[in-house]
Write an enzyme that holds these catalytic residues in place. Sequence first.
Site, mmCIF file in Angstrom:
data_model
loop_
_atom_site.group_PDB
_atom_site.id
_atom_site.type_symbol
_atom_site.label_atom_id
_atom_site.label_comp_id
_atom_site.label_asym_id
_atom_site.label_seq_id
_atom_site.Cartn_x
_atom_site.Cartn_y
_atom_site.Cartn_z
ATOM 1 C CG ASN A 70 28.673 -35.021 30.483
ATOM 2 O OD1 ASN A 70 29.366 -35.162 29.472
ATOM 3 N ND2 ASN A 70 28.602 -33.871 31.122
ATOM 4 N N GLY A 89 27.299 -34.916 35.683
ATOM 5 C CA GLY A 89 28.181 -33.905 35.100
ATOM 6 C C GLY A 89 27.426 -32.810 34.385
ATOM 7 C CB ALA A 90 24.011 -31.533 34.899
ATOM 8 C CB ILE A 102 33.891 -30.134 22.503
ATOM 9 C CG1 ILE A 102 33.643 -31.544 21.923
ATOM 10 C CG2 ILE A 102 32.591 -29.345 22.595
ATOM 11 C CD1 ILE A 102 33.077 -31.577 20.521
ATOM 12 C CB SER A 132 37.590 -38.881 25.259
ATOM 13 O OG SER A 132 38.570 -38.057 24.647
ATOM 14 C CB ALA A 170 43.711 -46.354 30.579
ATOM 15 C CB SER A 171 39.479 -43.667 32.462
ATOM 16 O OG SER A 171 39.419 -42.416 31.800
ATOM 17 C CE1 TYR A 191 39.055 -37.749 30.394
ATOM 18 C CE2 TYR A 191 39.989 -37.705 28.183
ATOM 19 C CZ TYR A 191 38.939 -37.449 29.043
ATOM 20 O OH TYR A 191 37.780 -36.898 28.569
#
Length: 245
Positions: free
Chosen positions: A87, A13-14, A185, A139, A154-155, A152
């Site tokens: 990420n 995820g860069a 953010i 998160s 739950a993940s 999201y």
Amino acid sequence: MIDLKNLNIVLTGATGVIGNSILDKLISAGSNVLATGTNEQKLKTIKDKYKNINVLKFDISDHEKIDEFVDNCSKILSNKIDVLVNNAGITQDNLSIRMKEDEWKKIIDINLTSTFLITKNVIKKMLKSKKGKIINITSVVGHTGNIGQANYAASKAGIIAMSKSLALEYGKKNITINCISPGFIVSDMTAKISEEHTELMKSRISLNKFGSPDDVANSIAFLSSNLSDYITGETIHVNGGMYFS
């Protein structure tokens, strides 16, 4: 300044806003980063900016090729992965009664299952080196929940629990596994929030402001360094006081 010289780091995820900031921080600290993502043009931009950096296009949703992906990462980094930063992740929001099974499965498969499979294969490499550090980006909603984000949340909660289990399994092998849990953010996403809603969200944060991508990157640099050698199974909350664990 944190010193990461001679460390080989894989960053998934860069190409996003936070990913770019992580990349800047890790490279400025002296590490050798392999940046991965799905956007070929953004990877090219990274390659042009940093010149000697290694980039590798890969879609982490392709579970059948994750073994090969990790092998390629290891070969590119001279058969030594010191740090893995997971990420990469996505959102697909919907109220729970409207959420289709495919929307649930897609988020769980990419955010949680892919993270597990990449981590599992990297751990195999780290066992041969007899050391390693894994940093998983979760998160705040993995702790608090959020309207429209049952999948999201739950993940991300799953990543936290998984990381604790792996920390117990591999601590004796000198492999640490920790999480970074960002709050709100500043990003392209937050820029789209109305001024009224932005002020409402800030009022729920103790520091009364959104964090910057650098706040996340700083924590990752710390966990990548030898300053964190005695920390494992933990979650660092980077949320300005939005949530206290």
